[in-house]
Motif scaffolding. Sequence first.
Motif, PDB file in Angstrom:
ATOM      1  N   MET A   1      11.678   1.689 -15.110  1.00  0.00           N
ATOM      2  CA  MET A   1      11.565   1.076 -13.784  1.00  0.00           C
ATOM      3  C   MET A   1      11.333   2.162 -12.742  1.00  0.00           C
ATOM      4  N   ALA A   2      10.394   1.931 -11.841  1.00  0.00           N
ATOM      5  CA  ALA A   2      10.115   2.897 -10.790  1.00  0.00           C
ATOM      6  C   ALA A   2      11.325   3.037  -9.873  1.00  0.00           C
ATOM      7  N   ASP A   3      11.493   4.257  -9.313  1.00  0.00           N
ATOM      8  CA  ASP A   3      12.598   4.489  -8.401  1.00  0.00           C
ATOM      9  C   ASP A   3      12.468   3.588  -7.173  1.00  0.00           C
ATOM     10  N   VAL A   4      13.621   3.133  -6.688  1.00  0.00           N
ATOM     11  CA  VAL A   4      13.657   2.310  -5.475  1.00  0.00           C
ATOM     12  C   VAL A   4      13.978   3.221  -4.296  1.00  0.00           C
ATOM     13  N   LEU A   5      13.214   3.084  -3.234  1.00  0.00           N
ATOM     14  CA  LEU A   5      13.426   3.881  -2.032  1.00  0.00           C
ATOM     15  C   LEU A   5      14.442   3.197  -1.130  1.00  0.00           C
ATOM     16  N   TYR A   6      15.477   3.919  -0.734  1.00  0.00           N
ATOM     17  CA  TYR A   6      16.474   3.429   0.214  1.00  0.00           C
ATOM     18  C   TYR A   6      16.446   4.358   1.421  1.00  0.00           C
ATOM     19  N   ARG A   7      16.046   3.848   2.582  1.00  0.00           N
ATOM     20  CA  ARG A   7      15.958   4.682   3.778  1.00  0.00           C
ATOM     21  C   ARG A   7      16.317   3.869   5.015  1.00  0.00           C
ATOM     22  N   LYS A   8      16.680   4.570   6.087  1.00  0.00           N
ATOM     23  CA  LYS A   8      16.784   3.939   7.401  1.00  0.00           C
ATOM     24  C   LYS A   8      15.394   3.958   8.028  1.00  0.00           C
ATOM     25  N   LEU A   9      14.977   2.825   8.574  1.00  0.00           N
ATOM     26  CA  LEU A   9      13.621   2.715   9.103  1.00  0.00           C
ATOM     27  C   LEU A   9      13.358   3.743  10.192  1.00  0.00           C
ATOM     28  N   ASP A  10      14.363   4.008  11.036  1.00  0.00           N
ATOM     29  CA  ASP A  10      14.123   4.933  12.146  1.00  0.00           C
ATOM     30  C   ASP A  10      14.007   6.385  11.700  1.00  0.00           C
ATOM     31  N   GLU A  11      14.241   6.651  10.407  1.00  0.00           N
ATOM     32  CA  GLU A  11      14.025   7.999   9.873  1.00  0.00           C
ATOM     33  C   GLU A  11      12.580   8.215   9.438  1.00  0.00           C
ATOM     34  N   LEU A  12      11.797   7.150   9.398  1.00  0.00           N
ATOM     35  CA  LEU A  12      10.429   7.232   8.899  1.00  0.00           C
ATOM     36  C   LEU A  12       9.437   7.348  10.053  1.00  0.00           C
ATOM     37  N   THR A  13       8.447   8.204   9.884  1.00  0.00           N
ATOM     38  CA  THR A  13       7.340   8.258  10.834  1.00  0.00           C
ATOM     39  C   THR A  13       6.417   7.077  10.599  1.00  0.00           C
ATOM     40  N   ASP A  14       5.514   6.835  11.536  1.00  0.00           N
ATOM     41  CA  ASP A  14       4.549   5.758  11.340  1.00  0.00           C
ATOM     42  C   ASP A  14       3.711   5.995  10.086  1.00  0.00           C
ATOM     43  N   ASP A  15       3.310   7.238   9.847  1.00  0.00           N
ATOM     44  CA  ASP A  15       2.522   7.535   8.647  1.00  0.00           C
ATOM     45  C   ASP A  15       3.310   7.207   7.383  1.00  0.00           C
ATOM     46  N   GLU A  16       4.609   7.467   7.404  1.00  0.00           N
ATOM     47  CA  GLU A  16       5.437   7.155   6.242  1.00  0.00           C
ATOM     48  C   GLU A  16       5.595   5.651   6.052  1.00  0.00           C
ATOM     49  N   VAL A  17       5.648   4.901   7.147  1.00  0.00           N
ATOM     50  CA  VAL A  17       5.731   3.441   7.023  1.00  0.00           C
ATOM     51  C   VAL A  17       4.426   2.894   6.458  1.00  0.00           C
ATOM     52  N   TYR A  18       3.298   3.396   6.951  1.00  0.00           N
ATOM     53  CA  TYR A  18       2.014   2.986   6.373  1.00  0.00           C
ATOM     54  C   TYR A  18       1.973   3.295   4.875  1.00  0.00           C
ATOM     55  N   PRO A 223       8.811 -13.147 -11.849  1.00  0.00           N
ATOM     56  CA  PRO A 223       9.656 -11.945 -11.784  1.00  0.00           C
ATOM     57  C   PRO A 223       9.163 -10.991 -10.693  1.00  0.00           C
ATOM     58  N   LEU A 224      10.097 -10.364 -10.001  1.00  0.00           N
ATOM     59  CA  LEU A 224       9.773  -9.377  -8.979  1.00  0.00           C
ATOM     60  C   LEU A 224      10.550  -8.099  -9.261  1.00  0.00           C
ATOM     61  N   ARG A 225       9.992  -6.970  -8.825  1.00  0.00           N
ATOM     62  CA  ARG A 225      10.723  -5.708  -8.900  1.00  0.00           C
ATOM     63  C   ARG A 225      10.841  -5.140  -7.491  1.00  0.00           C
ATOM     64  N   LEU A 226      12.004  -4.658  -7.188  1.00  0.00           N
ATOM     65  CA  LEU A 226      12.282  -4.122  -5.856  1.00  0.00           C
ATOM     66  C   LEU A 226      11.652  -2.749  -5.716  1.00  0.00           C
ATOM     67  N   ARG A 227      10.842  -2.584  -4.660  1.00  0.00           N
ATOM     68  CA  ARG A 227      10.186  -1.288  -4.423  1.00  0.00           C
ATOM     69  C   ARG A 227      10.932  -0.467  -3.387  1.00  0.00           C
ATOM     70  N   HIS A 228      11.379  -1.091  -2.300  1.00  0.00           N
ATOM     71  CA  HIS A 228      12.153  -0.334  -1.325  1.00  0.00           C
ATOM     72  C   HIS A 228      13.069  -1.228  -0.509  1.00  0.00           C
ATOM     73  N   VAL A 229      14.076  -0.578   0.076  1.00  0.00           N
ATOM     74  CA  VAL A 229      15.002  -1.203   1.014  1.00  0.00           C
ATOM     75  C   VAL A 229      15.054  -0.308   2.244  1.00  0.00           C
ATOM     76  N   LEU A 230      14.648  -0.848   3.391  1.00  0.00           N
ATOM     77  CA  LEU A 230      14.743  -0.135   4.655  1.00  0.00           C
ATOM     78  C   LEU A 230      15.791  -0.846   5.502  1.00  0.00           C
ATOM     79  N   GLU A 231      16.705  -0.067   6.088  1.00  0.00           N
ATOM     80  CA  GLU A 231      17.745  -0.664   6.929  1.00  0.00           C
ATOM     81  C   GLU A 231      17.469  -0.325   8.377  1.00  0.00           C
TER      82      GLU A 231
END
Length: 247
Positions: A1-18, A223-231
């Motif tokens: 299973m691919a790694d799931v990304l867990y991050r706070k949204l405000d830590e990401l730049t716009d380029d990272e969100v894209y 079936p779905l697989r979770l790719r990321h969780v942004l808080e």
Amino acid sequence: MADVLYRKLDELTDDEVYAAYAPPEPDWLRVNFVSSADGAATLEGLSGPLSGEDDKRVFKVLRARCDVLLAGSGTVRAEGYGPLVLSEERKAWRREQGLPEVPVMAIATRTASLDPKAGIFTEAPRRPILLCPADLQEERLDPFREVADVIAVGVGGIDFRAAVAALRAQGLRQILCEGGPHVFGGLIAAGLADELDLTLSPLLVGAGPMRIAEGAAAADATPLRLRHVLEAGGNLILRYLRGSVDE
């Protein structure tokens, strides 16, 4: 299973969100919804009160990434959709990717109960598309043919498989659906949803509002697989991709 990304949204730049929402394949259909923590798709009849600025940051990135934005006529009316426009920053990003400045707007309707003189048609920067059943009376469709490209497929309802194929035949390969629940339900039943982008809002709404998917029952669960969780501000912004968690 691919790694799931867990991050706070405000830590990401716009380029990272894209980058976090890069589609895995050239042909891709993603659905974007917001829901209360207890599963309500609306609050006081609208999805807007469940959303916030953090959710809208992702919402705008998803719009900038798509070739065509699909929404049901009920959502268009209830949420007050106007012509599909993007900020200058989003348009510049699209130009850098070799894309037209704005996506195409596609509206799904079983009855064509819309106003062809509304701004979503007459002020659109690109000619919109109307998706409807093929057995709809021609006199209902005639006024729309002047302001939109009409794709008429299905009997008694829209054949979403044929509709999606027709969009992709026009080069509109990256599809973003913003609802409503009956459109999402139809896409699930047709096995067309590749991705669910779901924001869980930290609210308890209680009984009454519909779920994010309604209408025709699907033959099987997808079936779905979770790719990321942004808080962000108590919101959980989830990205699920179609496929087994064992992949």
